[in-house]
Design a protein around this motif. Sequence first.
Motif, PDB file in Angstrom:
ATOM      1  N   ASP A  43       0.671  13.209  -1.350  1.00 38.35           N
ATOM      2  CA  ASP A  43       0.577  12.116  -0.224  1.00 38.35           C
ATOM      3  C   ASP A  43       0.016  10.870  -0.531  1.00 38.35           C
ATOM      4  O   ASP A  43      -0.069   9.783  -0.108  1.00 38.35           O
ATOM      5  CB  ASP A  43      -0.076  12.677   1.259  1.00 38.35           C
ATOM      6  N   SER A  44      -0.813  10.843  -1.948  1.00 38.61           N
ATOM      7  CA  SER A  44      -1.703   9.842  -2.346  1.00 38.61           C
ATOM      8  C   SER A  44      -1.001   9.648  -3.662  1.00 38.61           C
ATOM      9  O   SER A  44      -1.430   8.389  -4.290  1.00 38.61           O
ATOM     10  CB  SER A  44      -2.909  10.130  -2.281  1.00 38.61           C
ATOM     11  N   GLY A  45      -0.387  10.468  -4.515  1.00 40.27           N
ATOM     12  CA  GLY A  45      -0.328  10.165  -5.968  1.00 40.27           C
ATOM     13  C   GLY A  45      -1.410  10.240  -6.885  1.00 40.27           C
ATOM     14  O   GLY A  45      -1.143  10.150  -7.921  1.00 40.27           O
ATOM     15  N   LEU A  46      -2.539  10.606  -6.528  1.00 37.19           N
ATOM     16  CA  LEU A  46      -3.760  10.888  -6.905  1.00 37.19           C
ATOM     17  C   LEU A  46      -3.791  12.015  -8.133  1.00 37.19           C
ATOM     18  O   LEU A  46      -3.294  13.144  -7.850  1.00 37.19           O
ATOM     19  CB  LEU A  46      -5.142  11.186  -6.312  1.00 37.19           C
ATOM     20  N   CYS A  47      -3.850  11.778  -9.403  1.00 39.48           N
ATOM     21  CA  CYS A  47      -3.957  12.906 -10.500  1.00 39.48           C
ATOM     22  C   CYS A  47      -5.136  13.582 -10.254  1.00 39.48           C
ATOM     23  O   CYS A  47      -6.485  13.130 -10.454  1.00 39.48           O
ATOM     24  CB  CYS A  47      -3.894  12.224 -11.586  1.00 39.48           C
ATOM     25  N   VAL A  48      -5.098  14.839  -9.907  1.00 44.35           N
ATOM     26  CA  VAL A  48      -6.171  15.709  -9.829  1.00 44.35           C
ATOM     27  C   VAL A  48      -6.295  16.833 -10.922  1.00 44.35           C
ATOM     28  O   VAL A  48      -7.433  17.509 -11.022  1.00 44.35           O
ATOM     29  CB  VAL A  48      -6.149  16.545  -8.441  1.00 44.35           C
ATOM     30  N   HIS A  49      -5.325  16.761 -12.050  1.00 42.05           N
ATOM     31  CA  HIS A  49      -5.598  17.799 -13.070  1.00 42.05           C
ATOM     32  C   HIS A  49      -4.826  17.207 -14.292  1.00 42.05           C
ATOM     33  O   HIS A  49      -3.676  16.650 -13.969  1.00 42.05           O
ATOM     34  CB  HIS A  49      -4.989  19.167 -12.702  1.00 42.05           C
ATOM     35  N   GLY A  50      -5.457  17.033 -15.464  1.00 42.69           N
ATOM     36  CA  GLY A  50      -4.676  16.705 -16.577  1.00 42.69           C
ATOM     37  C   GLY A  50      -5.450  15.587 -17.271  1.00 42.69           C
ATOM     38  O   GLY A  50      -6.238  15.085 -16.677  1.00 42.69           O
ATOM     39  N   PRO A  51      -4.958  14.749 -18.159  1.00 40.33           N
ATOM     40  CA  PRO A  51      -5.331  14.039 -19.135  1.00 40.33           C
ATOM     41  C   PRO A  51      -5.483  12.264 -18.374  1.00 40.33           C
ATOM     42  O   PRO A  51      -6.188  11.659 -18.633  1.00 40.33           O
ATOM     43  CB  PRO A  51      -4.508  13.739 -20.405  1.00 40.33           C
ATOM     44  N   CYS A  52      -4.848  12.484 -17.120  1.00 42.78           N
ATOM     45  CA  CYS A  52      -4.837  11.218 -16.511  1.00 42.78           C
ATOM     46  C   CYS A  52      -5.626  11.187 -15.122  1.00 42.78           C
ATOM     47  O   CYS A  52      -5.361  10.569 -14.089  1.00 42.78           O
ATOM     48  CB  CYS A  52      -3.511  10.493 -16.202  1.00 42.78           C
ATOM     49  N   ALA A  53      -6.386  12.260 -14.981  1.00 42.30           N
ATOM     50  CA  ALA A  53      -7.240  12.487 -13.805  1.00 42.30           C
ATOM     51  C   ALA A  53      -7.950  11.380 -13.395  1.00 42.30           C
ATOM     52  O   ALA A  53      -8.606  10.575 -14.139  1.00 42.30           O
ATOM     53  CB  ALA A  53      -8.059  13.624 -14.159  1.00 42.30           C
ATOM     54  N   GLY A  54      -7.720  11.150 -12.131  1.00 40.36           N
ATOM     55  CA  GLY A  54      -8.231   9.964 -11.525  1.00 40.36           C
ATOM     56  C   GLY A  54      -7.343   8.633 -11.360  1.00 40.36           C
ATOM     57  O   GLY A  54      -7.288   7.717 -10.682  1.00 40.36           O
ATOM     58  N   ASP A  55      -6.219   8.751 -12.147  1.00 40.16           N
ATOM     59  CA  ASP A  55      -5.292   7.581 -12.089  1.00 40.16           C
ATOM     60  C   ASP A  55      -4.399   8.020 -11.030  1.00 40.16           C
ATOM     61  O   ASP A  55      -4.398   9.282 -10.432  1.00 40.16           O
ATOM     62  CB  ASP A  55      -4.423   7.549 -13.349  1.00 40.16           C
ATOM     63  N   ARG A  56      -3.197   7.138 -10.660  1.00 39.27           N
ATOM     64  CA  ARG A  56      -2.432   7.411  -9.439  1.00 39.27           C
ATOM     65  C   ARG A  56      -0.894   7.042 -10.168  1.00 39.27           C
ATOM     66  O   ARG A  56      -0.638   6.321 -10.943  1.00 39.27           O
ATOM     67  CB  ARG A  56      -2.670   6.470  -8.269  1.00 39.27           C
ATOM     68  N   LEU A  57      -0.111   7.617  -9.174  1.00 38.08           N
ATOM     69  CA  LEU A  57       1.327   7.434  -9.480  1.00 38.08           C
ATOM     70  C   LEU A  57       1.614   6.107  -8.745  1.00 38.08           C
ATOM     71  O   LEU A  57       1.056   5.749  -7.720  1.00 38.08           O
ATOM     72  CB  LEU A  57       2.188   8.588  -8.972  1.00 38.08           C
ATOM     73  N   GLN A  58       2.452   5.250  -9.381  1.00 40.87           N
ATOM     74  CA  GLN A  58       2.997   4.016  -8.598  1.00 40.87           C
ATOM     75  C   GLN A  58       3.814   4.277  -7.233  1.00 40.87           C
ATOM     76  O   GLN A  58       4.849   4.682  -7.372  1.00 40.87           O
ATOM     77  CB  GLN A  58       3.622   3.027  -9.551  1.00 40.87           C
ATOM     78  N   ARG A  59       3.187   4.048  -6.240  1.00 41.48           N
ATOM     79  CA  ARG A  59       3.917   4.131  -4.862  1.00 41.48           C
ATOM     80  C   ARG A  59       5.082   3.487  -4.571  1.00 41.48           C
ATOM     81  O   ARG A  59       5.047   2.163  -4.991  1.00 41.48           O
ATOM     82  CB  ARG A  59       2.700   3.941  -3.673  1.00 41.48           C
ATOM     83  N   VAL A  60       6.096   3.919  -4.105  1.00 40.65           N
ATOM     84  CA  VAL A  60       7.141   2.819  -3.615  1.00 40.65           C
ATOM     85  C   VAL A  60       7.285   2.979  -2.102  1.00 40.65           C
ATOM     86  O   VAL A  60       7.367   4.062  -1.391  1.00 40.65           O
ATOM     87  CB  VAL A  60       8.372   3.603  -4.290  1.00 40.65           C
ATOM     88  N   PRO A  61       7.403   1.710  -1.389  1.00 40.15           N
ATOM     89  CA  PRO A  61       7.141   1.678  -0.022  1.00 40.15           C
ATOM     90  C   PRO A  61       8.510   2.197   0.676  1.00 40.15           C
ATOM     91  O   PRO A  61       9.570   1.834   0.217  1.00 40.15           O
ATOM     92  CB  PRO A  61       6.857   0.402   0.141  1.00 40.15           C
ATOM     93  N   THR A  62       8.130   2.959   1.707  1.00 43.30           N
ATOM     94  CA  THR A  62       9.463   3.744   2.404  1.00 43.30           C
ATOM     95  C   THR A  62       9.327   3.378   3.956  1.00 43.30           C
ATOM     96  O   THR A  62       8.046   3.103   4.156  1.00 43.30           O
ATOM     97  CB  THR A  62       9.892   4.949   2.019  1.00 43.30           C
ATOM     98  N   ALA A  63      10.314   3.554   4.459  1.00 44.85           N
ATOM     99  CA  ALA A  63      10.112   3.915   5.960  1.00 44.85           C
ATOM    100  C   ALA A  63      11.490   4.597   6.213  1.00 44.85           C
ATOM    101  O   ALA A  63      12.369   4.758   5.682  1.00 44.85           O
ATOM    102  CB  ALA A  63      10.349   2.375   6.703  1.00 44.85           C
ATOM    103  N   ILE A  64      11.208   5.252   7.370  1.00 45.78           N
ATOM    104  CA  ILE A  64      12.496   6.004   8.179  1.00 45.78           C
ATOM    105  C   ILE A  64      13.011   5.617   9.320  1.00 45.78           C
ATOM    106  O   ILE A  64      12.269   5.462  10.057  1.00 45.78           O
ATOM    107  CB  ILE A  64      12.097   7.713   8.250  1.00 45.78           C
ATOM    108  N   ARG A  65      14.172   5.109   9.444  1.00 43.83           N
ATOM    109  CA  ARG A  65      14.899   4.647  10.445  1.00 43.83           C
ATOM    110  C   ARG A  65      16.399   5.162  10.811  1.00 43.83           C
ATOM    111  O   ARG A  65      17.054   5.472  10.087  1.00 43.83           O
ATOM    112  CB  ARG A  65      15.085   2.990  10.280  1.00 43.83           C
ATOM    113  N   ASP A  66      16.226   5.711  12.280  1.00 39.32           N
ATOM    114  CA  ASP A  66      17.537   6.278  12.726  1.00 39.32           C
ATOM    115  C   ASP A  66      17.866   7.601  11.645  1.00 39.32           C
ATOM    116  O   ASP A  66      19.319   7.543  11.293  1.00 39.32           O
ATOM    117  CB  ASP A  66      18.541   5.426  12.742  1.00 39.32           C
TER     118      ASP A  66
END
Length: 116
Positions: free
Chosen positions: A82-105
């Motif tokens: 839900d956050s993209g936060l890296c919690v294990h591995g060499p990029c710990a503390g970095d984040r995935l780049q979020r893509v904004p979305t919405a659900i409609r109908d």
Amino acid sequence: MAEGKPLMRLAEVADGESRGFKVWFQGGMLDGFLVRQGDRVFAYVNSCPHTGAPLDWNPDQFLDTSGSLVQCAIHGARFVIDSGLCVHGPCAGDRLQRVPTAIRDGVIWLLPDQPS
């Protein structure tokens, strides 16, 4: 509500599953993936913050064996869904780049980036 691009029906992605996508959006090709959790969808650019490599093991396989974290196929880094936060591995503390979305109908929409 901001305009966007319809991506797929929510029903096309089972609860707890991931799905990759490549679409032309905002003037460029977007290589991304999403993870469905109930009626919520979390979408990210398909790129590890450590290596820049795609995260999927095989098409549409972005999750670890427990299905509770996103996992990089190259070096096993793991990210909170839900956050993209890296919690294990060499990029710990970095984040995935979020893509904004919405659900409609019942359809998942990609939304344009909003200015910060």
